[in-house]
Design a protein around this motif. Structure first.
Motif, short mmCIF file in Angstrom:
data_model
loop_
_atom_site.label_atom_id
_atom_site.label_comp_id
_atom_site.label_asym_id
_atom_site.label_seq_id
_atom_site.Cartn_x
_atom_site.Cartn_y
_atom_site.Cartn_z
N PHE A 96 -7.14 -4.85 0.91
CA PHE A 96 -8.09 -3.77 1.16
C PHE A 96 -8.04 -2.67 0.10
N GLU A 97 -9.18 -2.43 -0.55
CA GLU A 97 -9.29 -1.34 -1.50
C GLU A 97 -10.73 -1.23 -1.97
N TYR A 105 0.84 -1.18 0.00
CA TYR A 105 0.00 0.00 0.00
C TYR A 105 0.88 1.25 0.00
N PHE A 143 0.49 -5.79 9.35
CA PHE A 143 1.16 -4.84 8.49
C PHE A 143 2.62 -4.69 8.90
N GLN A 191 1.56 -5.87 3.85
CA GLN A 191 0.50 -6.48 4.68
C GLN A 191 0.37 -7.94 4.28
N ALA A 206 -6.07 8.25 3.03
CA ALA A 206 -6.19 6.83 3.30
C ALA A 206 -5.18 6.05 2.46
N PRO A 207 -4.79 4.87 2.91
CA PRO A 207 -3.89 4.04 2.10
C PRO A 207 -4.53 3.67 0.78
N LEU A 250 -4.18 0.66 -2.32
CA LEU A 250 -3.60 -0.63 -2.68
C LEU A 250 -2.81 -0.51 -3.98
N TYR A 306 -10.04 3.20 10.25
CA TYR A 306 -10.37 3.12 8.83
C TYR A 306 -11.25 1.91 8.55
N LEU A 342 -0.18 0.20 11.07
CA LEU A 342 -1.59 -0.13 10.91
C LEU A 342 -1.89 -1.46 11.61
N MET A 366 -9.56 -1.23 10.29
CA MET A 366 -8.18 -1.11 10.76
C MET A 366 -8.05 0.16 11.58
N TYR A 390 3.58 0.48 2.89
CA TYR A 390 3.36 -0.58 3.87
C TYR A 390 3.14 -1.91 3.17
N TRP A 430 -10.42 2.41 0.66
CA TRP A 430 -10.48 2.71 2.08
C TRP A 430 -11.40 3.91 2.29
N GLY A 431 -11.98 3.99 3.48
CA GLY A 431 -12.64 5.21 3.88
C GLY A 431 -11.61 6.28 4.22
N GLN A 432 -12.11 7.47 4.49
CA GLN A 432 -11.21 8.61 4.71
C GLN A 432 -10.58 8.61 6.10
N GLN A 473 -2.57 -3.77 -8.92
CA GLN A 473 -3.96 -3.36 -8.80
C GLN A 473 -4.34 -2.51 -10.02
N GLN A 502 -4.81 3.08 13.12
CA GLN A 502 -3.41 3.47 13.19
C GLN A 502 -3.25 4.52 14.27
#
Lengths: 107, 123
Positions: free
Chosen positions: B110-111, A36, A98, A89, A43-44, A46, B95, B45, B37, A87, B113-115, A55, B39
């Motif tokens: 994960f994809e 990521y 992670f 994971q 936000a991260p 992918l 998140y 994370l 998740m 990162y 993600w929320g803000q 991706q 952080q």
């Protein structure tokens, strides 16, 4: 829990440089690893899953490799928007875990 | 294009609970697991668990010792994360994220993600 150790934790590079980040797992995780990108305040995102699958929508300068316990993320030629924290994971076993992150900064 | 929109920042006292919401739009809510998740400042994370919106099944990280509950409301296309017995160490950005594989073939990555939702625990 499976521990993921990234190296380096910080690197300074220039636009156009080739960058390699490694991720080592405390036990074998097959190819069940994702990468990521995270920018401050966002936000991260992918980049790669299953160790080497890009991706959709991610530029081809990003690539991943490895299996078992040793993995790497390569950025073929750094663009200005690539300066961020990366990162790894693992999703081989629960709990999903992670790495500690690698911050890529402008030299 | 699916989007996940989380609820706003919270400030809680030690011992309280917090409930964070994650509303999905733009795609079929029941087709993908929703993960949570967090952080903490300066920390890596940490995965908390997931819910399968189609049937409500959940999986949690044992590291939260039963303090986390993840639920969903199909009609509202919203997932929720409830964390109880808060302590200062729970101060984090939380998140939600959709699984990158469909519920029939989840991948546990994960994809999107929320803000993120900042939860601050302080007396």
């Amino acid at each position: 829990d499976i521990q993921l150790t990234q190296s380096p934790s910080f690197l300074s590079a220039s636009v156009g440089d080739r960058v390699i980040i490694t991720c080592r797992a405390s036990e074998a995780i097959n190819s069940n690893l994702a990468w990521y990108q995270k920018e401050p305040g966002k936000a991260p995102k992918l980049l790669i899953y299953t160790a080497s699958t890009l991706q959709s929508g991610v530029p081809s300068r990003f690539s991943g490799s490895g299996s078992g316990t040793e993995f790497s993320l390569t950025i073929g030629s750094l663009h200005p928007e690539d300066f961020a924290t990366y990162y790894c994971q693992q999703f081989n076993v629960y709990p999903l875990t992670f790495g500690g992150g690698t911050k890529v900064e402008i030299k | 294009q699916v989007q996940l929109v989380q609820s706003g920042a919270e400030v809680k006292k030690p011992g309280a609970s917090v409930k964070v919401s994650c509303k999905a739009s733009g795609d079929t809510f029941t087709r993908y697991r929703i993960h949570w998740m967090r952080q903490a400042p300066g920390q890596r994370l940490e995965w908390m668990g997931w819910v399968n919106p189609a049937n409500g099944y959940t999986q949690y990280s044992q590291n939260f010792q039963g303090r986390v509950t993840i639920t969903r409301d199909i009609s509202a296309t919203t997932a929720y994360m409830d964390l109880s017995s808060l302590g200062p160490e729970d101060t984090s950005i939380y998140y939600c994220a959709r699984d990158c594989g469909a519920a029939g073939a989840p991948k546990n990555c994960f994809e999107p993600w929320g803000q993120g939702t900042l939860v601050t625990v302080s007396s």
